[in-house]
Each structure stands twice: as structure tokens, then as C-alpha cells.
Design an enzyme around this catalytic site. Structure first.
Site: not given
Ligand code: PAF
Length: 281
Positions: A34-35, A38, A150, A186, A188
Site C-alpha cells: 500500500l501507498h 490507496h 491511474k 504505484s 511497483r
């Protein structure tokens, strides 16, 4: 914060909250790692629903590349802490056997929507997304569910799936959250090397250039310039850049071709694949 791993236990708790207490349920499905993006979904959910429920499940059926599935970041302890401090009420963390007790062989038909962009370069990806999201909606039966802009094409696919399955959930879309240098947040991003991370800012910069030059430049010329700007970094390589009608996701050739137009991009930074988009009209 209550944590559930079993469908039966979650369902019985939700029945209590809905039937006995009349609460509305807001749902934020995630794959963890999570970031702030979120957390923005969570905060929107909290402000409009009585109960905020987040799920964490790295869904194997939406990865067309096994290495990508294995590489996908998993940060369960940090996720739990973030959700707790964000005021999440319930988290659902099912195992694979819970979501897919048998192989899910359902094939969804999204017409032209999943033949382009992510759907074209990641065959089967959106079928897997639809499998897991429909399964999660069936379990949670939320009043509202929250997704980030996104994943622009994913939002179109999920809205289409909700219409096809005649579900009563309202899909709420939240703006993309960006790092100070513009990179779209993201899960990623944490896999990027230091240099890839610095260079990745060129993606949103190129999209901003597109926004500033839309209408003044022919569509194809603008697309070429955006690709050139991203590819000017030795760390980045554009997989696709499409300027599309937001309704059917088909490429436009002129600025009058659609009411709402988006530029969508996928970029490789080494083995890591990043996506982003911007509304041009
Ligand atoms: O956007 C994501 O994180 C995933 O595609 C989703 C919606 C949680 C389904 O696995």
C-alpha cells in the site's frame, strides 16, 4: 480493526453490520504493498460510507507473466499498520484457496474495451481482474467500491462488468496520487532502482507536455513527441502510448473525434512496467 481470512466469517459479520445495524459498506480492493494512492481511496471511502473494508489479495489470475506475479511486492506488516492508522474498520486477507476453491474458468466479454492497451499487451489480464473483483463483490456486497484513476482502463472494465452482471455497487473513481516529482504512485515503484526512479518522472512530465499541447498539435504528432520525450531516457522504453476516446478506449485521430480524450501510456523501466494517463479533453 477487525481482520478476516475466511469468507464465511466475514459474511456473517457483514450481515450483522448491514441487517442489524443498517450500516453502509464501502470497499477498497487492493493487492497490498500500500501507498498514499490507496490511502486516498480509503479516506474517500471513510468520508462516504459507515464501514470501510479493504481487501489484500495478490490475484494470480490477472498476471499473464508468472515472474511478474512472483516479483509483485508483498509488505503485509506495513499494510496492516497503514490500514489501522488510516482508520480502516475491516480487512479481508483471503488465501488463494478461499478465493479460488476451484479453477475460475469464467470468460468475460468486454468487446473492444480489452483488445487495446493493457488488454493487448497483457492478454487475459482484465479477465483475471473481472474474475477476482466479481468474486470479491459477491462476498462483500458493498454499497460503494473505490478505484484509482491511474488504472484508467481497469476502471472502464469494472464499470462495464458491473453493468453486465447487473450489480448494485456504485463505482467511485479517485484521482491519481503523485509523488512530488509527478510520478504516479504505484506499488511497483518500490521495485525501481535509484536511477530508474529518478528517470521515471519523465513519464508524467511527458504527459503534462501532452496536456499543454493538445489541440495545438495534430494527435499523431503529439503522440510521437510524448514517446520521444520518454524514450530520451536510457532507463525508459515506451510500450504503447495511445490517445483514446474515454468512452470506448479506441484511438482517436483528431481532437473532435470524442467528447473526452485521454492519453494512456505503458513504459518499461528495465523489468518493471509502469502505467499512467492524463485527460486531454
Ligand atoms: O488495482 C488493483 O490493485 C487490482 O487490479 C485489483 C482491483 C485489487 C484486483 O486484483
Amino acid at each position: 480493526m477487525e481482520t478476516y481470512t475466511k469468507i464465511a466469517e466475514l459474511k456473517s459479520r457483514l450481515a450483522e453490520l448491514k441487517m442489524k445495524e443498517g450500516k453502509t459498506i464501502g470497499f477498497v480492493p487492493t493487492m497490498g504493498a500500500l501507498h498514499q494512492g490507496h490511502l486516498s481511496l480509503l479516506s474517500l471511502c471513510k468520508s462516504t460510507c459507515d464501514i470501510t473494508l479493504a481487501s489484500i489479495f495478490v490475484n494470480p489470475t490477472q498476471f499473464n507473466d508468472k515472474a511478474d506475479y512472483q516479483r509483485y511486492p508483498r509488505t503485509p506488516e506495513n499494510d496492516g499498520e497503514m490500514l489501522k492508522s488510516a482508520g480502516c474498520d475491516i480487512i479481508f486477507v483471503p488465501g488463494e484457496e478461499e478465493i479460488y476453491p476451484e479453477k475460475d474458468s469464467r470468460i468475460f466479454d468486454f468487446g473492444k474495451l480489452d483488445k487495446v492497451m493493457e488488454g493487448k499487451f497483457r492478454p487475459g489480464h482484465f479477465n483475471g481482474v473481472a474474475q477476482v473483483v466479481s468474486r470479491l463483490f459477491d462476498i462483500v456486497n458493498p454499497d460503494k467500491s473505490f478505484f484509482g484513476q491511474k488504472d484508467f482502463q481497469q476502471v472502464c472494465i469494472i464499470k462495464n462488468m458491473v453493468r453486465q452482471l447487473n450489480l448494485s455497487v456504485e463505482i467511485v473513481v479517485a484521482p491519481t496520487v503523485r509523488e512530488p516529482d509527478g510520478l504516479a504512485m504505484s506499488s511497483r515503484n518500490m521495485l525501481l532502482t535509484k536511477n530508474q526512479r529518478i528517470e521515471a518522472a519523465k513519464i508524467s512530465q511527458a504527459l503534462l507536455y501532452a496536456r499543454e499541447h493538445a489541440f495545438k498539435t495534430p494527435v499523431n504528432e503529439l503522440a510521437g513527441e510524448v514517446i520521444r520525450r520518454i524514450n530520451s531516457s536510457p532507463e525508459l522504453e515506451v510500450e504503447y502510448l495511445e490517445i483514446v476516446d474515454a468512452g470506448d478506449l479506441q484511438a482517436v485521430s483528431g481532437w473532435d473525434d470524442a467528447g473526452e480524450i485521454f492519453a494512456c501510456v505503458a513504459v518499461h523501466a528495465g523489468k518493471i512496467r509502469l502505467i499512467d494517463n492524463v485527460q486531454l479533453k
